[in-house]
Design a protein around this motif. Sequence first.
Motif, PDB file in Angstrom:
ATOM      1  N   GLY A  25       5.954  19.876   9.318  1.00 35.29           N
ATOM      2  CA  GLY A  25       6.748  19.625   8.055  1.00 35.29           C
ATOM      3  C   GLY A  25       6.186  18.299   7.291  1.00 35.29           C
ATOM      4  N   SER A  26       6.780  18.455   6.506  1.00 35.69           N
ATOM      5  CA  SER A  26       6.160  17.876   5.002  1.00 35.69           C
ATOM      6  C   SER A  26       5.362  16.516   5.598  1.00 35.69           C
ATOM      7  CB  SER A  26       7.169  17.932   3.761  1.00 35.69           C
ATOM      8  OG  SER A  26       7.912  16.608   4.006  1.00 35.69           O
ATOM      9  N   ASP A  27       5.651  15.065   6.316  1.00 33.25           N
ATOM     10  CA  ASP A  27       5.622  14.619   6.268  1.00 33.25           C
ATOM     11  C   ASP A  27       4.052  14.140   7.314  1.00 33.25           C
ATOM     12  OD1 ASP A  27       6.924  13.772   5.023  1.00 33.25           O
ATOM     13  OD2 ASP A  27       8.388  13.119   6.501  1.00 33.25           O
ATOM     14  N   SER A  28       4.332  14.978   8.533  1.00 31.41           N
ATOM     15  CA  SER A  28       3.126  15.053   9.262  1.00 31.41           C
ATOM     16  C   SER A  28       1.540  16.062   8.553  1.00 31.41           C
ATOM     17  CB  SER A  28       3.036  15.349  10.867  1.00 31.41           C
ATOM     18  OG  SER A  28       3.942  16.974  10.346  1.00 31.41           O
ATOM     19  N   THR A  29       2.311  17.197   7.597  1.00 27.60           N
ATOM     20  CA  THR A  29       1.172  17.857   7.198  1.00 27.60           C
ATOM     21  C   THR A  29       0.564  16.471   5.874  1.00 27.60           C
ATOM     22  OG1 THR A  29       2.316  19.673   7.282  1.00 27.60           O
ATOM     23  CG2 THR A  29       1.123  20.266   5.933  1.00 27.60           C
ATOM     24  N   GLY A  30       1.208  15.613   5.690  1.00 26.31           N
ATOM     25  CA  GLY A  30       0.504  15.994   4.490  1.00 26.31           C
ATOM     26  C   GLY A  30      -0.466  15.158   5.041  1.00 26.31           C
ATOM     27  N   LEU A  31      -0.292  14.076   5.721  1.00 25.62           N
ATOM     28  CA  LEU A  31      -0.191  12.810   7.189  1.00 25.62           C
ATOM     29  C   LEU A  31      -1.817  13.336   7.009  1.00 25.62           C
ATOM     30  CD1 LEU A  31      -0.953   9.841   8.169  1.00 25.62           C
ATOM     31  CD2 LEU A  31      -0.053  10.615  10.443  1.00 25.62           C
ATOM     32  N   THR A  66       6.499   7.143   0.607  1.00 23.04           N
ATOM     33  CA  THR A  66       7.911   8.111  -0.350  1.00 23.04           C
ATOM     34  C   THR A  66       7.770   9.320  -0.024  1.00 23.04           C
ATOM     35  OG1 THR A  66       7.461   9.050  -2.323  1.00 23.04           O
ATOM     36  CG2 THR A  66       8.993   6.420  -1.111  1.00 23.04           C
ATOM     37  N   ARG A  67       8.509  10.689   0.831  1.00 22.26           N
ATOM     38  CA  ARG A  67       8.516  11.515   1.707  1.00 22.26           C
ATOM     39  C   ARG A  67       8.396  12.281  -0.107  1.00 22.26           C
ATOM     40  NH1 ARG A  67      12.707  11.762   4.627  1.00 22.26           N
ATOM     41  NH2 ARG A  67      10.908  11.892   5.818  1.00 22.26           N
ATOM     42  N   ALA A  68       9.327  12.351  -0.910  1.00 21.88           N
ATOM     43  CA  ALA A  68       8.564  12.451  -1.985  1.00 21.88           C
ATOM     44  C   ALA A  68       7.473  12.003  -2.912  1.00 21.88           C
ATOM     45  CB  ALA A  68       9.714  11.578  -3.426  1.00 21.88           C
ATOM     46  N   ASP A  69       6.715  11.999  -2.436  1.00 17.69           N
ATOM     47  CA  ASP A  69       5.305  10.842  -2.518  1.00 17.69           C
ATOM     48  C   ASP A  69       4.047  12.047  -2.181  1.00 17.69           C
ATOM     49  OD1 ASP A  69       3.163  10.007  -4.430  1.00 17.69           O
ATOM     50  OD2 ASP A  69       2.784   8.705  -2.673  1.00 17.69           O
ATOM     51  N   ILE A  70       4.253  12.256  -0.831  1.00 18.35           N
ATOM     52  CA  ILE A  70       3.750  13.220  -0.310  1.00 18.35           C
ATOM     53  C   ILE A  70       4.105  14.834  -0.080  1.00 18.35           C
ATOM     54  CG2 ILE A  70       3.660  13.332   2.736  1.00 18.35           C
ATOM     55  CD1 ILE A  70       4.481  11.135   3.294  1.00 18.35           C
ATOM     56  N   ARG A  71       5.257  15.045  -0.871  1.00 13.30           N
ATOM     57  CA  ARG A  71       5.550  16.572  -1.025  1.00 13.30           C
ATOM     58  C   ARG A  71       4.531  16.943  -2.494  1.00 13.30           C
ATOM     59  NH1 ARG A  71      12.027  17.725   0.918  1.00 13.30           N
ATOM     60  NH2 ARG A  71      11.318  17.666   3.186  1.00 13.30           N
ATOM     61  N   ALA A  72       4.778  15.826  -2.985  1.00 15.77           N
ATOM     62  CA  ALA A  72       3.701  15.769  -4.021  1.00 15.77           C
ATOM     63  C   ALA A  72       2.258  15.715  -4.057  1.00 15.77           C
ATOM     64  CB  ALA A  72       4.096  14.986  -5.559  1.00 15.77           C
ATOM     65  N   PHE A  73       2.260  15.373  -3.232  1.00 15.44           N
ATOM     66  CA  PHE A  73       0.531  15.571  -2.880  1.00 15.44           C
ATOM     67  C   PHE A  73       0.219  17.140  -2.444  1.00 15.44           C
ATOM     68  CE2 PHE A  73      -2.223  15.281   0.673  1.00 15.44           C
ATOM     69  CZ  PHE A  73      -3.757  15.739   0.212  1.00 15.44           C
ATOM     70  N   LEU A  74       1.413  17.679  -1.417  1.00 16.94           N
ATOM     71  CA  LEU A  74       0.661  18.762  -1.372  1.00 16.94           C
ATOM     72  C   LEU A  74       1.304  19.886  -1.877  1.00 16.94           C
ATOM     73  CD1 LEU A  74       2.873  18.465   2.461  1.00 16.94           C
ATOM     74  CD2 LEU A  74       0.674  18.733   2.182  1.00 16.94           C
ATOM     75  N   LYS A  75       1.934  19.680  -3.599  1.00 12.16           N
ATOM     76  CA  LYS A  75       2.187  21.172  -4.264  1.00 12.16           C
ATOM     77  C   LYS A  75       1.343  20.984  -4.768  1.00 12.16           C
ATOM     78  CE  LYS A  75       7.797  19.999  -4.374  1.00 12.16           C
ATOM     79  NZ  LYS A  75       8.103  19.740  -4.924  1.00 12.16           N
ATOM     80  N   GLU A  76       0.601  19.269  -5.136  1.00 11.54           N
ATOM     81  CA  GLU A  76      -1.076  19.763  -5.454  1.00 11.54           C
ATOM     82  C   GLU A  76      -2.315  20.226  -5.530  1.00 11.54           C
ATOM     83  OE1 GLU A  76      -1.952  15.544  -6.347  1.00 11.54           O
ATOM     84  OE2 GLU A  76      -0.487  14.766  -7.279  1.00 11.54           O
ATOM     85  N   ARG A  77      -2.287  20.242  -4.091  1.00  8.03           N
ATOM     86  CA  ARG A  77      -3.253  21.249  -2.695  1.00  8.03           C
ATOM     87  C   ARG A  77      -2.737  22.508  -2.803  1.00  8.03           C
ATOM     88  NH1 ARG A  77      -4.709  17.268  -4.188  1.00  8.03           N
ATOM     89  NH2 ARG A  77      -6.605  15.575  -3.460  1.00  8.03           N
ATOM     90  N   GLY A  78      -1.609  22.784  -3.056  1.00  6.97           N
ATOM     91  CA  GLY A  78      -0.740  24.130  -2.913  1.00  6.97           C
ATOM     92  C   GLY A  78      -0.594  24.614  -0.923  1.00  6.97           C
ATOM     93  N   ALA A 103       0.811  -1.326  -0.081  1.00  5.58           N
ATOM     94  CA  ALA A 103      -0.347  -0.223  -0.039  1.00  5.58           C
ATOM     95  C   ALA A 103       1.041   1.282  -0.186  1.00  5.58           C
ATOM     96  CB  ALA A 103      -1.157  -0.227   0.674  1.00  5.58           C
ATOM     97  N   ALA A 104       1.781   1.547  -0.679  1.00  7.71           N
ATOM     98  CA  ALA A 104       2.516   1.766  -0.888  1.00  7.71           C
ATOM     99  C   ALA A 104       2.395   3.620  -1.663  1.00  7.71           C
ATOM    100  CB  ALA A 104       3.869   1.779  -1.513  1.00  7.71           C
ATOM    101  N   SER A 105       0.981   3.917  -2.555  1.00 10.76           N
ATOM    102  CA  SER A 105       0.769   5.266  -2.710  1.00 10.76           C
ATOM    103  C   SER A 105      -0.213   5.422  -1.498  1.00 10.76           C
ATOM    104  CB  SER A 105      -0.584   5.019  -3.935  1.00 10.76           C
ATOM    105  OG  SER A 105      -1.583   5.520  -3.866  1.00 10.76           O
ATOM    106  N   ARG A 106      -0.352   7.130  -1.488  1.00 11.86           N
ATOM    107  CA  ARG A 106      -0.040   7.809  -0.120  1.00 11.86           C
ATOM    108  C   ARG A 106      -1.833   7.472   0.273  1.00 11.86           C
ATOM    109  NH1 ARG A 106       1.278  12.364  -4.879  1.00 11.86           N
ATOM    110  NH2 ARG A 106      -0.526  12.437  -5.180  1.00 11.86           N
TER     111      ARG A 106
END
Length: 460
Positions: free
Chosen positions: A32-38, A172-184, A5-8
């Motif tokens: 941080g990016s990880d907890s904000t994404g969570l 991955t952290r990169a995947d989570i940061r990509a999600f945050l960038k998508e949401r602005g 279940a690697a997909s965020r």
Amino acid sequence: MSPDAASRQLAIVQFLTSLQSPARILVAISGGSDSTGLLLLLDEAVKAAPHLKISLCAATVDHALRAGSADEAREVAALCASLGIPRSIMTWQGDKPKTGIMAAAREARYGLLATAASDFKADLIVTGHTFDDQRETLQMRGMRTEQVSTGIADAVLFDRSFWILRPLLFSTRADIRAFLKERGVPWIDDPSNEDTKYERVRMRRQLSADAGMEKDIGAAWEERLALSSRGAEWLDRHFRLHGGLLGQVMPDGLRQDRAVLDYVLARLAAIFGGQPFAPGRARMERILAFVTGSGLGRMTAGRVVFDLRRDGLYLARESRGILPLVLQPGEAGVWDGRFGAVNRSGTTIGVEAQAGHSLIPVLVTGIQPPRVGAVNEGGLGRDFPKGAWRRAIASAPALSAEGTPLSEESARMVELTPYFAPFDRFLTRFDFIFANRLSAVFATAPYARLPLRSIDGKTI
């Protein structure tokens, strides 16, 4: 929580559907990016599935270790408010240690999160640990031992109170940061994450991708769970507890599979020695060589006396180096890493070792000491070894007030219960089966069950 279940988004959906419901989740968010994404992933998934009956609350821990941390905590609180999520800022008060600051901050952080969870009446806590954190941990542990490590656990019981779960451990952290960038949505970069005085930061810069690591972790987790289960069976068949102070491994227990023997003796050594960690590899090799050898005798390791006799191996805390504990009225503490103590009396009391004192040892809740010289509890029909018992009783807790033994009435107001140093503060789900069986052996309360109905799609 599965490597598959690697997909965020998939990881979050699988996590939420695995929970017992209704449930209230406390999200630990630093900004941080990880907890904000969570937080955002959970918020979107919960709002999209109201039938799951899951609600969120959040807590930010301000460690007060650098300028600007209070402002950052307020920024995080504002984000939570914009999402309609109840939130709390918990500040680490008091003087900070000059050494071991990372470990101390971790202890403080989880203690404050547990307080917030209690205040919000949450059922569990989640943190934003990612696969990047897992890889760093595995790399650091791999430099210290040749053993296969389970790395960061996906579920940990803190202080016997709250389960801490990590839904993004295979994202991955990169995947989570990509999600945050998508949401602005921006995040805060903690400057300590770039400070090379910390081992984790140095390791992060050296790591290279390893596509097969997920499968290695999964295999290590299954192996550890199997050891915990086999260790629990070993306790039932081969271990006896005398008076809550003296452990006995029956002779046949020393002839079992070496991996199981290594697992159980390492944890028993930590428990009888009041140590939060099992002995290191070199020390365990010496212990195993001694207990499986042909000669009888004694050795001391990790504050534990291993007394090998014809009727088995006896384990007891060595009587040296046991420091007293002073408790004010209403105060609680842990004595010698082996007993939890709560002072419900109206006077200041001291807990110290029986050795060298005329104080009467205190009966521990749920445990009755055997009579020296009585028939062995294991049914072997031999006299109980007096030397082993005297050694154990010397390390027993005794109560006093200003050096004077407590009255019987006051002693009844002090609650003493066994404390398992390697499990009672942080217990991973990998050791849960063994630790829970150990609680039964010591006649203590069982550990809280995981707030899950399934793990990786399997009903539990």
